[in-house]
Motif scaffolding. Structure first.
Motif, PDB file in Angstrom:
ATOM      1  N   GLY A  73      -4.536 -39.171  -8.750  1.00 43.13           N
ATOM      2  CA  GLY A  73      -3.955 -39.762  -7.922  1.00 43.13           C
ATOM      3  C   GLY A  73      -4.424 -39.519  -6.308  1.00 43.13           C
ATOM      4  O   GLY A  73      -5.341 -38.244  -6.346  1.00 43.13           O
ATOM      5  N   SER A  74      -3.972 -40.209  -5.703  1.00 43.77           N
ATOM      6  CA  SER A  74      -3.695 -40.514  -4.298  1.00 43.77           C
ATOM      7  C   SER A  74      -3.283 -39.003  -3.755  1.00 43.77           C
ATOM      8  O   SER A  74      -2.328 -38.460  -4.095  1.00 43.77           O
ATOM      9  CB  SER A  74      -4.123 -41.585  -3.802  1.00 43.77           C
ATOM     10  N   SER A  75      -3.182 -38.294  -2.970  1.00 41.41           N
ATOM     11  CA  SER A  75      -2.029 -37.797  -1.898  1.00 41.41           C
ATOM     12  C   SER A  75      -0.926 -38.396  -1.579  1.00 41.41           C
ATOM     13  O   SER A  75      -0.162 -37.477  -0.524  1.00 41.41           O
ATOM     14  CB  SER A  75      -3.120 -36.531  -1.514  1.00 41.41           C
ATOM     15  N   LYS A  76      -0.763 -39.681  -1.444  1.00 40.50           N
ATOM     16  CA  LYS A  76       0.277 -40.194  -1.016  1.00 40.50           C
ATOM     17  C   LYS A  76       1.145 -40.369  -1.481  1.00 40.50           C
ATOM     18  O   LYS A  76       1.063 -40.339  -2.806  1.00 40.50           O
ATOM     19  CB  LYS A  76       0.341 -41.683  -0.967  1.00 40.50           C
ATOM     20  N   GLU A  77       2.824 -40.087  -1.079  1.00 44.86           N
ATOM     21  CA  GLU A  77       3.761 -39.303  -1.508  1.00 44.86           C
ATOM     22  C   GLU A  77       4.273 -39.953  -2.333  1.00 44.86           C
ATOM     23  O   GLU A  77       5.002 -39.688  -4.128  1.00 44.86           O
ATOM     24  CB  GLU A  77       4.713 -39.330   0.061  1.00 44.86           C
ATOM     25  N   SER A  78       4.072 -41.231  -2.059  1.00 46.31           N
ATOM     26  CA  SER A  78       4.889 -42.810  -2.697  1.00 46.31           C
ATOM     27  C   SER A  78       4.090 -42.312  -4.824  1.00 46.31           C
ATOM     28  O   SER A  78       4.656 -42.959  -6.340  1.00 46.31           O
ATOM     29  CB  SER A  78       4.318 -44.010  -1.983  1.00 46.31           C
ATOM     30  N   ASP A  79       2.142 -42.118  -4.550  1.00 45.37           N
ATOM     31  CA  ASP A  79       1.897 -42.385  -5.315  1.00 45.37           C
ATOM     32  C   ASP A  79       2.131 -40.967  -6.339  1.00 45.37           C
ATOM     33  O   ASP A  79       2.224 -40.671  -7.593  1.00 45.37           O
ATOM     34  CB  ASP A  79       0.725 -42.063  -4.756  1.00 45.37           C
ATOM     35  N   ILE A  80       2.599 -40.239  -5.746  1.00 48.94           N
ATOM     36  CA  ILE A  80       3.386 -39.233  -6.650  1.00 48.94           C
ATOM     37  C   ILE A  80       4.482 -39.132  -6.816  1.00 48.94           C
ATOM     38  O   ILE A  80       5.110 -38.510  -8.125  1.00 48.94           O
ATOM     39  CB  ILE A  80       3.309 -37.472  -5.462  1.00 48.94           C
ATOM     40  N   VAL A  81       5.279 -39.986  -6.175  1.00 49.43           N
ATOM     41  CA  VAL A  81       6.494 -39.569  -6.938  1.00 49.43           C
ATOM     42  C   VAL A  81       6.663 -40.866  -7.576  1.00 49.43           C
ATOM     43  O   VAL A  81       7.094 -40.842  -9.041  1.00 49.43           O
ATOM     44  CB  VAL A  81       7.774 -40.439  -5.876  1.00 49.43           C
ATOM     45  N   GLU A  82       5.431 -42.110  -7.641  1.00 52.53           N
ATOM     46  CA  GLU A  82       5.388 -42.837  -9.700  1.00 52.53           C
ATOM     47  C   GLU A  82       4.433 -41.930 -10.550  1.00 52.53           C
ATOM     48  O   GLU A  82       5.151 -42.215 -11.732  1.00 52.53           O
ATOM     49  CB  GLU A  82       4.588 -43.961  -9.248  1.00 52.53           C
ATOM     50  N   TYR A  83       3.990 -40.930  -9.940  1.00 55.09           N
ATOM     51  CA  TYR A  83       3.463 -39.741 -11.706  1.00 55.09           C
ATOM     52  C   TYR A  83       4.472 -38.990 -11.895  1.00 55.09           C
ATOM     53  O   TYR A  83       4.684 -39.172 -12.955  1.00 55.09           O
ATOM     54  CB  TYR A  83       2.820 -39.476 -10.785  1.00 55.09           C
ATOM     55  N   LEU A  84       5.650 -38.192 -11.149  1.00 54.91           N
ATOM     56  CA  LEU A  84       6.585 -37.916 -11.607  1.00 54.91           C
ATOM     57  C   LEU A  84       7.227 -38.482 -12.550  1.00 54.91           C
ATOM     58  O   LEU A  84       8.100 -38.484 -13.124  1.00 54.91           O
ATOM     59  CB  LEU A  84       6.988 -37.072 -10.395  1.00 54.91           C
ATOM     60  N   LEU A  85       7.927 -39.485 -11.779  1.00 53.66           N
ATOM     61  CA  LEU A  85       9.094 -40.909 -12.513  1.00 53.66           C
ATOM     62  C   LEU A  85       8.306 -41.082 -14.273  1.00 53.66           C
ATOM     63  O   LEU A  85       9.919 -40.811 -14.518  1.00 53.66           O
ATOM     64  CB  LEU A  85       9.041 -42.076 -11.917  1.00 53.66           C
ATOM     65  N   PHE A  86       7.504 -41.303 -14.512  1.00 57.11           N
ATOM     66  CA  PHE A  86       6.817 -41.833 -15.208  1.00 57.11           C
ATOM     67  C   PHE A  86       5.724 -40.712 -16.475  1.00 57.11           C
ATOM     68  O   PHE A  86       5.568 -41.753 -17.581  1.00 57.11           O
ATOM     69  CB  PHE A  86       5.405 -43.403 -15.078  1.00 57.11           C
ATOM     70  N   THR A  87       5.706 -39.650 -15.592  1.00 54.39           N
ATOM     71  CA  THR A  87       4.523 -39.309 -16.792  1.00 54.39           C
ATOM     72  C   THR A  87       5.120 -38.042 -16.751  1.00 54.39           C
ATOM     73  O   THR A  87       5.293 -37.399 -17.912  1.00 54.39           O
ATOM     74  CB  THR A  87       3.015 -38.275 -15.678  1.00 54.39           C
TER      75      THR A  87
END
Length: 192
Positions: free
Chosen positions: A30-44
């Motif tokens: 995904g993108s390097s936006k922090e919110s996208d990384i947070v979402e990835y870590l949360l659900f993956t």
């Protein structure tokens, strides 16, 4: 003894998730936006379970500081990205569709390493070697069962494993079967 780090507390806003974390190389594109990384870590990467554990415990575990390296005025989280993402998500849980109350944490305990190569070496030891042996399946099951019997909720047990119900079954079996400790015989006693 000279330590390679200093223990301190850092404001959550000054912590930056490590976009080069090896954990991301496996599945994240995904993108390097922090919110996208947070979402990835949360659900993956099961950081969602950590958000629940933090809310249930009513604290961030101070005995599990993040390992960071300072760059300019920010701290790159080199180890503890899932825990950091969980805390960041709890600041605005509705943004991540978490059915949890807002849980404000202003500062997080960290170990700030002075030398990046020393920090990376420490992380490799933690995650790739047998220096820190992880619990096996039976050991996890026995601990999950013990905690469940003493009143811990299933949700809190996801801290040990994401599927605690399976471990409760295994643990109950091992608690009924009384395994006697193996008695070791000294080598010189074998040849008398």
């Amino acid at each position: 003894m000279n330590k390679n780090y200093v223990a301190k507390e850092v404001k959550l806003d000054d912590l930056v998730l490590d976009k080069e974390n090896p954990r991301f190389a496996e599945l994240y594109n995904g993108s390097s936006k922090e919110s996208d990384i947070v979402e990835y870590l949360l659900f993956t990467e099961a950081a969602e379970e950590l958000t629940k554990a933090i809310v249930d415990a009513d604290e961030f575990y101070y005995d599990r500081p993040l390992w960071v390296f300072k760059v300019d005025e920010k701290y790159i989280v080199k180890d503890g990205n899932r825990r950091c993402a969980a805390v960041k998500a709890l600041q605005t849980p509705s943004k991540y569709n978490l059915d949890l109350p807002r849980y404000e944490i202003d500062k997080i305990p960290v170990l700030e390493y002075h030398n990046l190569s020393e920090l990376e070496k420490r992380i490799r030891l933690e995650h790739t070697s047998n220096l820190f042996k992880k619990w096996g399946r039976i050991a996890k099951a026995i601990e999950v069962y013990r905690l469940f019997k003493s009143g811990s909720s299933l949700e809190s047990l996801t801290e040990i494993d994401s599927k605690p119900k399976e471990f409760i079954k295994i643990g109950s079996f091992y608690s009924r079967v009384q395994i006697k400790p193996i008695q070791y015989i000294k080598t010189n006693q074998l040849f008398r």
